[in-house]
Design an enzyme around this catalytic site. Structure first.
Site, mmCIF file in Angstrom:
data_model
loop_
_atom_site.group_PDB
_atom_site.id
_atom_site.type_symbol
_atom_site.label_atom_id
_atom_site.label_comp_id
_atom_site.label_asym_id
_atom_site.label_seq_id
_atom_site.Cartn_x
_atom_site.Cartn_y
_atom_site.Cartn_z
ATOM 1 N N LYS A 115 -3.401 -3.381 16.166
ATOM 2 C CA LYS A 115 -4.124 -2.281 15.504
ATOM 3 C C LYS A 115 -5.032 -1.585 16.517
ATOM 4 N N TYR B 218 -8.790 0.038 6.925
ATOM 5 C CA TYR B 218 -8.893 -0.528 5.589
ATOM 6 C C TYR B 218 -9.738 -1.787 5.625
ATOM 7 N N PHE B 219 -10.462 -2.002 4.546
ATOM 8 C CA PHE B 219 -11.148 -3.281 4.380
ATOM 9 C C PHE B 219 -10.196 -4.210 3.609
ATOM 10 N N LYS C 29 1.941 -7.808 9.253
ATOM 11 C CA LYS C 29 0.499 -7.944 9.002
ATOM 12 C C LYS C 29 0.001 -9.381 8.821
ATOM 13 N N ASN D 199 9.474 -6.867 4.665
ATOM 14 C CA ASN D 199 8.470 -7.514 3.803
ATOM 15 C C ASN D 199 8.372 -6.791 2.462
ATOM 16 N N TYR E 193 -2.173 -9.659 15.916
ATOM 17 C CA TYR E 193 -2.108 -8.605 14.891
ATOM 18 C C TYR E 193 -3.255 -7.616 15.099
ATOM 19 N N SER F 43 -7.284 -1.184 10.569
ATOM 20 C CA SER F 43 -7.879 -2.289 9.809
ATOM 21 C C SER F 43 -9.300 -2.541 10.293
ATOM 22 N N ILE G 51 0.845 -1.204 0.000
ATOM 23 C CA ILE G 51 0.000 0.000 0.000
ATOM 24 C C ILE G 51 0.882 1.258 0.000
ATOM 25 N N ARG H 74 -11.878 -21.602 7.497
ATOM 26 C CA ARG H 74 -10.630 -21.144 8.129
ATOM 27 C C ARG H 74 -10.999 -20.530 9.482
ATOM 28 N N PHE I 226 2.587 3.393 7.665
ATOM 29 C CA PHE I 226 2.208 2.072 7.160
ATOM 30 C C PHE I 226 3.033 0.960 7.803
ATOM 31 N N ASN J 23 12.349 -1.038 6.508
ATOM 32 C CA ASN J 23 13.442 -1.946 6.894
ATOM 33 C C ASN J 23 13.511 -3.182 5.999
HETATM 34 P P1 NAD Z 1 3.438 -4.546 3.496
HETATM 35 O O1 NAD Z 1 4.017 -5.611 4.344
HETATM 36 O O2 NAD Z 1 3.511 -4.691 2.032
HETATM 37 O O3 NAD Z 1 4.056 -3.127 3.897
HETATM 38 C C1 NAD Z 1 4.522 -2.835 5.186
HETATM 39 C C2 NAD Z 1 5.933 -2.302 5.023
HETATM 40 O O4 NAD Z 1 6.442 -1.922 6.293
HETATM 41 C C3 NAD Z 1 6.899 -3.328 4.436
HETATM 42 O O5 NAD Z 1 7.577 -2.730 3.359
HETATM 43 C C4 NAD Z 1 7.855 -3.648 5.583
HETATM 44 O O6 NAD Z 1 9.145 -3.954 5.117
HETATM 45 C C5 NAD Z 1 7.803 -2.369 6.390
HETATM 46 N N1 NAD Z 1 8.080 -2.492 7.828
HETATM 47 C C6 NAD Z 1 7.509 -3.352 8.722
HETATM 48 N N2 NAD Z 1 7.985 -3.114 9.945
HETATM 49 C C7 NAD Z 1 8.881 -2.097 9.848
HETATM 50 C C8 NAD Z 1 9.689 -1.394 10.777
HETATM 51 N N3 NAD Z 1 9.698 -1.709 12.074
HETATM 52 N N4 NAD Z 1 10.475 -0.404 10.301
HETATM 53 C C9 NAD Z 1 10.476 -0.074 9.001
HETATM 54 N N5 NAD Z 1 9.722 -0.694 8.079
HETATM 55 C C10 NAD Z 1 8.933 -1.691 8.502
HETATM 56 O O7 NAD Z 1 1.911 -4.376 3.952
HETATM 57 P P2 NAD Z 1 0.753 -3.498 3.329
HETATM 58 O O8 NAD Z 1 -0.282 -4.433 2.824
HETATM 59 O O9 NAD Z 1 1.301 -2.460 2.430
HETATM 60 O O10 NAD Z 1 0.173 -2.842 4.650
HETATM 61 C C11 NAD Z 1 0.559 -1.557 5.095
HETATM 62 C C12 NAD Z 1 -0.107 -1.285 6.424
HETATM 63 O O11 NAD Z 1 -1.525 -1.412 6.281
HETATM 64 C C13 NAD Z 1 0.296 -2.276 7.533
HETATM 65 O O12 NAD Z 1 0.382 -1.570 8.742
HETATM 66 C C14 NAD Z 1 -0.877 -3.236 7.569
HETATM 67 O O13 NAD Z 1 -1.027 -3.838 8.828
HETATM 68 C C15 NAD Z 1 -2.034 -2.308 7.255
HETATM 69 N N6 NAD Z 1 -3.190 -3.016 6.692
HETATM 70 C C16 NAD Z 1 -3.029 -3.810 5.593
HETATM 71 C C17 NAD Z 1 -4.132 -4.523 5.097
HETATM 72 C C18 NAD Z 1 -3.964 -5.440 3.915
HETATM 73 O O14 NAD Z 1 -4.822 -6.310 3.712
HETATM 74 N N7 NAD Z 1 -2.921 -5.302 3.081
HETATM 75 C C19 NAD Z 1 -5.387 -4.409 5.704
HETATM 76 C C20 NAD Z 1 -5.509 -3.563 6.808
HETATM 77 C C21 NAD Z 1 -4.411 -2.866 7.297
HETATM 78 N N1 UFG Z 2 -9.891 -17.262 1.295
HETATM 79 C C1 UFG Z 2 -10.008 -18.485 0.664
HETATM 80 N N2 UFG Z 2 -8.866 -19.090 0.223
HETATM 81 C C2 UFG Z 2 -7.624 -18.531 0.381
HETATM 82 C C3 UFG Z 2 -7.518 -17.258 1.016
HETATM 83 C C4 UFG Z 2 -8.683 -16.669 1.468
HETATM 84 O O1 UFG Z 2 -11.092 -19.025 0.518
HETATM 85 O O2 UFG Z 2 -6.629 -19.143 -0.023
HETATM 86 C C5 UFG Z 2 -11.116 -16.601 1.762
HETATM 87 C C6 UFG Z 2 -11.120 -16.381 3.265
HETATM 88 O O3 UFG Z 2 -11.590 -17.523 3.936
HETATM 89 C C7 UFG Z 2 -12.044 -15.172 3.376
HETATM 90 C C8 UFG Z 2 -11.808 -14.389 2.069
HETATM 91 O O4 UFG Z 2 -11.197 -15.335 1.177
HETATM 92 O O5 UFG Z 2 -13.369 -15.625 3.376
HETATM 93 C C9 UFG Z 2 -10.881 -13.205 2.247
HETATM 94 O O6 UFG Z 2 -9.704 -13.656 2.936
HETATM 95 P P1 UFG Z 2 -8.397 -12.750 3.063
HETATM 96 O O7 UFG Z 2 -7.405 -13.536 3.847
HETATM 97 O O8 UFG Z 2 -7.994 -12.240 1.726
HETATM 98 O O9 UFG Z 2 -8.922 -11.494 3.866
HETATM 99 P P2 UFG Z 2 -9.515 -11.398 5.350
HETATM 100 O O10 UFG Z 2 -10.799 -10.657 5.221
HETATM 101 O O11 UFG Z 2 -9.541 -12.677 6.051
HETATM 102 O O12 UFG Z 2 -8.373 -10.562 6.072
HETATM 103 C C10 UFG Z 2 -8.156 -9.207 5.767
HETATM 104 C C11 UFG Z 2 -6.701 -8.808 6.003
HETATM 105 C C12 UFG Z 2 -6.363 -8.938 7.463
HETATM 106 C C13 UFG Z 2 -7.349 -8.200 8.295
HETATM 107 C C14 UFG Z 2 -8.745 -8.662 7.954
HETATM 108 C C15 UFG Z 2 -9.809 -7.901 8.664
HETATM 109 O O13 UFG Z 2 -5.844 -9.647 5.271
HETATM 110 O O14 UFG Z 2 -5.107 -8.356 7.672
HETATM 111 O O15 UFG Z 2 -8.976 -8.475 6.560
HETATM 112 O O16 UFG Z 2 -9.721 -6.567 8.320
HETATM 113 F F1 UFG Z 2 -7.112 -8.429 9.598
#
Ligand code: NAD
Ligand code: UFG
Length: 339
Positions: free
Chosen positions: A153, A177-178, A84, A35, A149, A124, A12, A292, A80, A32
């Site tokens: 948040k 975020y959703f 996660k 990921n 996790y 989240s 993101i 799951r 960010f 850092n």
């Molecule tokens: P991501 O893992 O791609 O990005 C997170 C970045 O933070 C990575 O580049 C990682 O290297 C860096 N990082 C982690 N810890 C660090 C630290 N201590 N110092 C410096 N860098 C660090 O994940 P994303 O999907 O881009 O998510 C960004 C943020 O949004 C996260 O906080 C995540 O929890 C939150 N979020 C993501 C989702 C999702 O589904 N992707 C949903 C809700 C919330």
């Molecule tokens: N799913 C499958 N097969 C897979 C992966 C996922 O059937 O291989 C299903 C899950 O069971 C769920 C749906 O697809 O029903 C979405 O699953 P995701 O793992 O993509 O997303 P979640 O809604 O479970 O989780 C996301 C973020 C989490 C956050 C959560 C609640 O990944 O970080 O939303 O906000 F915590």
């Protein structure tokens, strides 16, 4: 105006850096690489023709943060950086509490010291309690998280809102975020999970590209129209634009506000698989597997507050999300390993 983006090389973060650069913001980022790959930001620079001031390091490194604030005139921070992976947080909770909480504590300590008190935080939908009615509104009940996790948040929201309550100079925006999916339409940047993907869309695209044999659909006996779980998927570019809207808000207000970033539309797992196949013309073999642990049957956002207060609304369709996720995966079958 200069924005410090922590975790700016991640999924993101990199899309948000791109939107910010295109709108003329200066972007400073710290990551850092726990990921992510620096290749993401190199490509953001290539796509925009603009440069990012990138620091490789940890947000918990107070000396490095002081250096960053000394070397740059930062107006606002988008935080960010965080770990996660829900499952990993259950097996290694300390790592998640340390990384996600201490990064916020060190960051805000330094911000307060240097007088930069505007922060946008990546929260989240997971902070909402499991027994709310849909759609989830910003004032729906929170807490009762089912994994560390989610608690990080929830706790970070408490820390930041408490700070804003105690010191009215702070301006805090908590963005819940959703389900972010999709990629920049160029297919040059996207989500690059390490190992077996936990989330639905990266799993689908890895099956489509031949890295995995088939998708397991977790549960087809939920109380939903087709028996599979319903989520609110949002295009990552719309999400990035939500952060731009939040910057305007955080610059003009004090206190703490929370906003959902979702579309308000629920999509089932089967609908997602079928839309992906329609949008890309690529077959995705799947089987039904057991439920799951921890999955809610249905989850989608109320979007009124973000529309009314931030003036932001998601615009892209599910078809766009599938097409763009595939553009990224098909052009980069092994993610950023493919230069
Ligand atoms: P991501 O893992 O791609 O990005 C997170 C970045 O933070 C990575 O580049 C990682 O290297 C860096 N990082 C982690 N810890 C660090 C630290 N201590 N110092 C410096 N860098 C660090 O994940 P994303 O999907 O881009 O998510 C960004 C943020 O949004 C996260 O906080 C995540 O929890 C939150 N979020 C993501 C989702 C999702 O589904 N992707 C949903 C809700 C919330
Ligand atoms: N799913 C499958 N097969 C897979 C992966 C996922 O059937 O291989 C299903 C899950 O069971 C769920 C749906 O697809 O029903 C979405 O699953 P995701 O793992 O993509 O997303 P979640 O809604 O479970 O989780 C996301 C973020 C989490 C956050 C959560 C609640 O990944 O970080 O939303 O906000 F915590």
């Amino acid at each position: 105006m200069a924005i410090l983006v922590t975790g700016g090389m991640g999924y993101i973060g990199s899309h948000t850096c791109l939107e910010l650069l295109e709108l003329g913001y200066e972007v400073v980022c710290i990551d850092n690489l726990s990921n992510s790959s620096p290749e993401s930001i190199r490509r953001v620079e290539e796509l925009t023709g603009k440069s990012v001031r990138a620091y490789i390091g940890d947000v918990r490194d107070e000396a490095l943060l002081r250096q960053i604030f000394a070397e740059n005139t930062i107006d606002c921070v988008i935080h960010f950086a965080g770990l996660k992976a829900v499952g990993e947080s259950v097996s290694i909770p300390w790592k998640y509490y340390d990384n996600n909480l201490n990064s916020t504590l060190v960051l805000t300590k330094v911000m307060a010291d240097v007088g930069v008190k505007r922060i946008i935080f990546s929260s989240s939908a997971t902070v909402y309690a499991g027994d709310n009615q849909m759609p989830l509104r910003e004032d729906s009940r929170t807490g009762g998280c089912t994994n560390p996790y989610g608690w990080t948040k929830y706790m970070t929201e408490q820390i930041l809102s408490g700070m804003a309550f105690a010191d009215r100079d702070w301006s805090v925006v908590l963005l819940r975020y959703f389900n972010p999916i999709g990629a920049h339409h160029s297919g040059r940047i996207g989500e690059d999970p390490q190992g077996i993907p936990n989330n639905l869309m990266p799993f689908i695209t890895q099956v489509a590209v031949g890295r995995r044999e088939r998708l397991n659909i977790f549960g087809n006996d939920y109380d939903t129209p087709d028996g599979t779980c319903i989520r609110d998927y949002i295009h990552v570019v719309d999400l990035a634009k939500g952060h731009v809207a939040a910057i305007s808000y955080v610059m003009q207000n004090q206190g703490c506000e929370v906003f959902n970033l979702g579309t308000g539309q629920g999509t089932s797992v089967l609908e997602m698989v079928n839309t992906f196949m329609e949008a890309t013309g690529v077959n995705v073999p799947y089987v039904f597997a057991g439920r799951r642990a921890g999955d809610l049957p249905v989850c989608y956002a109320g979007t009124d507050k973000s529309a009314q207060v931030l003036g932001w609304k998601a615009e892209k369709t599910l078809f766009d999300m599938c097409r763009d996720s595939w553009a990224w995966q098909s052009k980069n079958p092994m993610g950023y390993l493919e230069k």
